[in-house]
Write an enzyme that holds these catalytic residues in place. Sequence first.
Site, PDB file in Angstrom:
ATOM      1  N   HIS A  70       0.844  -1.200   0.000  1.00 15.03           N
ATOM      2  CA  HIS A  70       0.000   0.000   0.000  1.00 15.03           C
ATOM      3  C   HIS A  70       0.878   1.248   0.000  1.00 15.03           C
ATOM      4  O   HIS A  70       0.703   2.148  -0.827  1.00 15.03           O
ATOM      5  CB  HIS A  70      -0.931  -0.009   1.212  1.00 15.03           C
ATOM      6  CG  HIS A  70      -1.588   1.310   1.484  1.00 15.03           C
ATOM      7  ND1 HIS A  70      -2.540   1.851   0.654  1.00 15.03           N
ATOM      8  CD2 HIS A  70      -1.404   2.228   2.480  1.00 15.03           C
ATOM      9  CE1 HIS A  70      -2.919   3.028   1.134  1.00 15.03           C
ATOM     10  NE2 HIS A  70      -2.244   3.288   2.232  1.00 15.03           N
ATOM     11  N   ASP A  99       6.808  21.748 -26.438  1.00  9.54           N
ATOM     12  CA  ASP A  99       6.798  20.396 -25.884  1.00  9.54           C
ATOM     13  C   ASP A  99       7.845  20.356 -24.788  1.00  9.54           C
ATOM     14  O   ASP A  99       8.442  21.379 -24.460  1.00  9.54           O
ATOM     15  CB  ASP A  99       7.117  19.344 -26.963  1.00  9.54           C
ATOM     16  CG  ASP A  99       6.559  17.969 -26.598  1.00  9.54           C
ATOM     17  OD1 ASP A  99       6.844  17.507 -25.477  1.00  9.54           O
ATOM     18  OD2 ASP A  99       5.832  17.368 -27.417  1.00  9.54           O
ATOM     19  N   TRP A 135       6.895   0.281   3.992  1.00  6.96           N
ATOM     20  CA  TRP A 135       7.354   1.031   2.811  1.00  6.96           C
ATOM     21  C   TRP A 135       8.742   1.609   3.045  1.00  6.96           C
ATOM     22  O   TRP A 135       9.438   1.965   2.103  1.00  6.96           O
ATOM     23  CB  TRP A 135       6.357   2.129   2.427  1.00  6.96           C
ATOM     24  CG  TRP A 135       6.576   3.448   3.091  1.00  6.96           C
ATOM     25  CD1 TRP A 135       6.095   3.838   4.298  1.00  6.96           C
ATOM     26  CD2 TRP A 135       7.329   4.564   2.583  1.00  6.96           C
ATOM     27  NE1 TRP A 135       6.503   5.110   4.576  1.00  6.96           N
ATOM     28  CE2 TRP A 135       7.263   5.577   3.548  1.00  6.96           C
ATOM     29  CE3 TRP A 135       8.057   4.793   1.411  1.00  6.96           C
ATOM     30  CZ2 TRP A 135       7.889   6.811   3.391  1.00  6.96           C
ATOM     31  CZ3 TRP A 135       8.682   6.020   1.264  1.00  6.96           C
ATOM     32  CH2 TRP A 135       8.610   7.013   2.243  1.00  6.96           C
ATOM     33  N   SER A 163      13.328   6.229 -13.771  1.00  4.83           N
ATOM     34  CA  SER A 163      12.233   6.951 -14.408  1.00  4.83           C
ATOM     35  C   SER A 163      12.084   8.347 -13.806  1.00  4.83           C
ATOM     36  O   SER A 163      11.954   9.342 -14.535  1.00  4.83           O
ATOM     37  CB  SER A 163      10.940   6.153 -14.240  1.00  4.83           C
ATOM     38  OG  SER A 163       9.823   6.957 -14.498  1.00  4.83           O
ATOM     39  N   SER A 164      12.130   8.428 -12.472  1.00  8.96           N
ATOM     40  CA  SER A 164      11.994   9.732 -11.816  1.00  8.96           C
ATOM     41  C   SER A 164      13.131  10.669 -12.190  1.00  8.96           C
ATOM     42  O   SER A 164      12.908  11.859 -12.411  1.00  8.96           O
ATOM     43  CB  SER A 164      11.999   9.563 -10.295  1.00  8.96           C
ATOM     44  OG  SER A 164      10.839   8.950  -9.875  1.00  8.96           O
ATOM     45  N   HIS A 247      13.257  12.091   3.613  1.00  7.44           N
ATOM     46  CA  HIS A 247      12.655  13.357   3.977  1.00  7.44           C
ATOM     47  C   HIS A 247      12.490  14.306   2.800  1.00  7.44           C
ATOM     48  O   HIS A 247      11.405  14.841   2.596  1.00  7.44           O
ATOM     49  CB  HIS A 247      13.281  14.040   5.185  1.00  7.44           C
ATOM     50  CG  HIS A 247      12.277  14.985   5.754  1.00  7.44           C
ATOM     51  ND1 HIS A 247      11.237  14.581   6.540  1.00  7.44           N
ATOM     52  CD2 HIS A 247      12.060  16.293   5.514  1.00  7.44           C
ATOM     53  CE1 HIS A 247      10.445  15.594   6.786  1.00  7.44           C
ATOM     54  NE2 HIS A 247      10.909  16.654   6.183  1.00  7.44           N
ATOM     55  N   GLU A 249      12.016  13.333  -0.026  1.00  7.68           N
ATOM     56  CA  GLU A 249      10.942  12.672  -0.763  1.00  7.68           C
ATOM     57  C   GLU A 249       9.559  13.188  -0.355  1.00  7.68           C
ATOM     58  O   GLU A 249       8.697  13.398  -1.211  1.00  7.68           O
ATOM     59  CB  GLU A 249      11.028  11.156  -0.546  1.00  7.68           C
ATOM     60  CG  GLU A 249       9.811  10.355  -0.966  1.00  7.68           C
ATOM     61  CD  GLU A 249       9.606  10.297  -2.480  1.00  7.68           C
ATOM     62  OE1 GLU A 249      10.554  10.602  -3.211  1.00  7.68           O
ATOM     63  OE2 GLU A 249       8.489   9.940  -2.894  1.00  7.68           O
ATOM     64  N   TYR A 251       8.796  16.089   0.612  1.00  3.66           N
ATOM     65  CA  TYR A 251       8.597  17.409   0.000  1.00  3.66           C
ATOM     66  C   TYR A 251       8.479  17.297  -1.513  1.00  3.66           C
ATOM     67  O   TYR A 251       7.802  18.107  -2.144  1.00  3.66           O
ATOM     68  CB  TYR A 251       9.715  18.370   0.415  1.00  3.66           C
ATOM     69  CG  TYR A 251       9.615  18.663   1.889  1.00  3.66           C
ATOM     70  CD1 TYR A 251       8.482  19.300   2.385  1.00  3.66           C
ATOM     71  CD2 TYR A 251      10.575  18.251   2.776  1.00  3.66           C
ATOM     72  CE1 TYR A 251       8.329  19.519   3.736  1.00  3.66           C
ATOM     73  CE2 TYR A 251      10.429  18.473   4.130  1.00  3.66           C
ATOM     74  CZ  TYR A 251       9.304  19.107   4.615  1.00  3.66           C
ATOM     75  OH  TYR A 251       9.149  19.310   5.947  1.00  3.66           O
ATOM     76  N   SER A 262      -1.728  26.853  -5.415  1.00  2.00           N
ATOM     77  CA  SER A 262      -1.357  28.244  -5.689  1.00  2.00           C
ATOM     78  C   SER A 262      -1.885  28.709  -7.039  1.00  2.00           C
ATOM     79  O   SER A 262      -1.953  29.907  -7.307  1.00  2.00           O
ATOM     80  CB  SER A 262       0.162  28.417  -5.659  1.00  2.00           C
ATOM     81  OG  SER A 262       0.667  28.035  -4.411  1.00  2.00           O
ATOM     82  N   HIS A 296      14.926  13.229  12.203  1.00  2.00           N
ATOM     83  CA  HIS A 296      13.751  13.332  13.070  1.00  2.00           C
ATOM     84  C   HIS A 296      12.813  12.145  12.872  1.00  2.00           C
ATOM     85  O   HIS A 296      11.846  11.994  13.599  1.00  2.00           O
ATOM     86  CB  HIS A 296      13.019  14.677  12.889  1.00  2.00           C
ATOM     87  CG  HIS A 296      12.364  14.869  11.561  1.00  2.00           C
ATOM     88  ND1 HIS A 296      12.210  16.079  10.983  1.00  2.00           N
ATOM     89  CD2 HIS A 296      11.827  13.996  10.694  1.00  2.00           C
ATOM     90  CE1 HIS A 296      11.595  15.946   9.822  1.00  2.00           C
ATOM     91  NE2 HIS A 296      11.351  14.687   9.632  1.00  2.00           N
ATOM     92  N   HIS A 297      13.103  11.303  11.873  1.00  4.77           N
ATOM     93  CA  HIS A 297      12.325  10.076  11.712  1.00  4.77           C
ATOM     94  C   HIS A 297      12.865   8.965  12.608  1.00  4.77           C
ATOM     95  O   HIS A 297      12.308   7.882  12.647  1.00  4.77           O
ATOM     96  CB  HIS A 297      12.375   9.592  10.260  1.00  4.77           C
ATOM     97  CG  HIS A 297      11.693  10.533   9.308  1.00  4.77           C
ATOM     98  ND1 HIS A 297      10.363  10.438   9.003  1.00  4.77           N
ATOM     99  CD2 HIS A 297      12.166  11.595   8.618  1.00  4.77           C
ATOM    100  CE1 HIS A 297      10.037  11.395   8.144  1.00  4.77           C
ATOM    101  NE2 HIS A 297      11.118  12.117   7.904  1.00  4.77           N
ATOM    102  N   THR A 322       6.595  27.089   5.710  1.00  3.02           N
ATOM    103  CA  THR A 322       5.295  26.471   5.453  1.00  3.02           C
ATOM    104  C   THR A 322       4.175  27.392   5.928  1.00  3.02           C
ATOM    105  O   THR A 322       3.147  27.548   5.251  1.00  3.02           O
ATOM    106  CB  THR A 322       5.196  25.105   6.152  1.00  3.02           C
ATOM    107  OG1 THR A 322       6.402  24.384   5.901  1.00  3.02           O
ATOM    108  CG2 THR A 322       4.033  24.304   5.621  1.00  3.02           C
ATOM    109  N   LYS A 325       3.474  30.083   3.492  1.00  3.46           N
ATOM    110  CA  LYS A 325       2.617  29.640   2.391  1.00  3.46           C
ATOM    111  C   LYS A 325       1.155  29.611   2.800  1.00  3.46           C
ATOM    112  O   LYS A 325       0.287  30.125   2.089  1.00  3.46           O
ATOM    113  CB  LYS A 325       3.052  28.245   1.933  1.00  3.46           C
ATOM    114  CG  LYS A 325       4.337  28.269   1.158  1.00  3.46           C
ATOM    115  CD  LYS A 325       4.669  26.904   0.636  1.00  3.46           C
ATOM    116  CE  LYS A 325       5.553  26.989  -0.565  1.00  3.46           C
ATOM    117  NZ  LYS A 325       4.890  27.554  -1.730  1.00  3.46           N
ATOM    118  N   ARG A 444       1.607   1.068  15.039  1.00  5.80           N
ATOM    119  CA  ARG A 444       1.256   0.889  13.634  1.00  5.80           C
ATOM    120  C   ARG A 444       1.777  -0.454  13.128  1.00  5.80           C
ATOM    121  O   ARG A 444       2.589  -1.094  13.778  1.00  5.80           O
ATOM    122  CB  ARG A 444       1.822   2.041  12.791  1.00  5.80           C
ATOM    123  CG  ARG A 444       3.332   2.086  12.752  1.00  5.80           C
ATOM    124  CD  ARG A 444       3.854   3.393  12.192  1.00  5.80           C
ATOM    125  NE  ARG A 444       3.830   3.397  10.731  1.00  5.80           N
ATOM    126  CZ  ARG A 444       4.712   4.054   9.969  1.00  5.80           C
ATOM    127  NH1 ARG A 444       5.691   4.739  10.531  1.00  5.80           N
ATOM    128  NH2 ARG A 444       4.630   4.045   8.664  1.00  5.80           N
TER     129      ARG A 444
END
Lengths: 520, 186
Positions: A70, A99, A135, A163-164, A247, A249, A251, A262, A296-297, A322, A325, A444
């Site tokens: 998932h 293009d 994950w 690909s990315s 991290h 990732e 963002y 926006s 921090h993770h 943040t 924004k 979890r």
Amino acid sequence: MDDHHHGPAKGLSRWLFTTNHKDIGTMYLWFSFSMFFLGGFFAMIIRAELFQPGMQLIEPAFFNQMTTLHGLIMVFGAIMPSFVGLANWMIPLMIGAPDMALPRMNNWSFWILPPAFLLLASTLFMEGGAPAAGWTFYAPLSTTYAAPSVTYFIFCIHVLGLSSIMGSINIIATVMNMRAPGMTYMKMPLFVWTWLITAFLLVAVMPVLAGAVTMMLMDVHFGTSFFSAAGGGDPVLFQHIFWFFGHPEVYIIILPAFGVVSQIIPAFSRKRLFGYDSMVYATASIAFLSFIVWAHHMYTVGMPIAGELFFMYATMLIAVPTGVKVFNWISTMWRGALSFETPMLFSIGFLVLFTIGGFTGLMLSIAPADFQYHDSYFVVAHFHYVMVAGAVFSMTAAIYFWLPKWCGRMYNETMGKTHFWISFVGFNLAFFPQHFVGLAGMPRRIPDYALQFADFNMMSSIGAFVYGASQLLFLYNVVATIVAGEQVSDEKVWDGAEGLEWTLPTPVPYHTFETPPLVR
Amino acid sequence: MLKLSNNPIVDTSAKLAVTAVVMFAFVFVVMVPLYNVLCDVLGINGKTSGQAYTSVEARVDESRTVTIQFIATNNAGMPWEFSPTKTAMKVHPGAVNDTVFFAHNPRPDAMIAQAIPSISPSRAAKYFHKTECFCFNQQPLDGGGSAEMPLQFIVDQDLPRDIGTITLSYTIFDVTDMASNALAAR
């Protein structure tokens, strides 16, 4: 014969060999939509198992495979490709380019994705089952104790990373070199800005993820011990490398979402975006800070206290740009001539729920408190508020906003609004109670839970089913619009929309801006 | 700025591709060694030094006794018998201590092994000095052969007072196939 104005080729080869940014964008969007339903189906299995305490439907090992797939499919298969698809569609239109800069590479970066995810999904049918380490696939769960299918998973990550990276190089090359004359950097629509910065993040950190899985591959098959303490390595090293990727990732996922809202909020406020410059600088600041907060993770791994403090303060610092924004979006709406069509509803839903997710993120950033929250459902609630109500809501808003422009047909507004309200209620019912069970200590990634969490979990499951079902309405609405929606021919579609893409005919022709537009 | 091509699109793309490759290499040549250096300096993950310790003016602290426990583990698929001859020792900080680990190769053919040490609690790692250790080198054994493998160590006088027990764990690896290659890390 004038071959500059031919239409698309016919049949399957149109899609297989296309170098047209709109075709590729469409394929990305449909691919990510299908992955969204696959990942959503796995989520439904998870919530069905958690509907009641005790083991109900599936084996614990299969439950672990479901949570893992998932997460992987939603992050890498649904959210990321959907925004890449949107970038393909919109960036050339927004900067007045004919293009993407590298159309053939664009084709390739899409077409290697479906095989990668086919490979990942096929692990479900292999001996030992699919990857089951979450994950985040921490070693040694993903190395020493992994099913043999982990090798396929590693290859999948390599391919989607490639690909990315190719997609990002394409986007940067397009934005830096193909803007219409007069389109200076500080005149670019914010969606283009956020994607430019996101693409730089991707080029910087996807190779780091590739490095991490390469080390896993070597540990599993070639006798190295990068992540094995017994061989002189260290499993904590995996967490550092993973989150150094992970991290930025998050963002990568949320910055394009910022870009989308926006664009949409000013359109339905009938005002210019408040604080454009500060939006650009805030985006860049968030991107920079994302590189220095990864630990921090992992507050609970046993870091020196100085490390905990550094990562805590750096993380809290992210709340500043943040906040800039969020206040800018609110100021944009302030005294605007607001109207609440579906894209605007999803954008406001994004604004409210993402802010809640941001606040729980701030709670999690407090190192001493995190020892209680760590690996609990509070974390699950937090990141679903930013991933689903953040990224997915804004993506949904984007589809409702630009779909009429793309296909020249209007979606059913009543159905769209119904979709929003069912999604909004379902989402909150699913994830808000998870804050409470998390704070009360429900961990979890466990298929069973203590009895006192039963009521909240049942609410959560019902909410998840409602949210899941509402996406079928979305799918129906999109298909019905494309096939038989009411025709629109207004260039602007939305009266308050501003930008180059709205100067084109509706529906957008196959080839656009072959002569660059004039930007004042 | 450096130009890789006269076509600006190719130039941008080439620079970005180089960046991606550099970031991939960065993981292996910077992040992993940097992590090991940091852990070494901060002494936070139980890795002991791979070099022999040369003591400076040993001062035996008779007032303290520290228990050293020894653990021997075989990596998966390693057939040797491998064990400490003493499972625990009581030592004074600053004193030089000797012990011996026993190894036996039950296979008919010669094999080469490498032992990898780890210290728990990890904070104690930088206060545990090995002056001689079988883990500094690979250990070859003929088929059916046995060996007593020496270990000489000093517990630093500066060991924090709240640490009363240190566990030294060795895991032994079969490195016969890659004996010529140095092990990635110790």
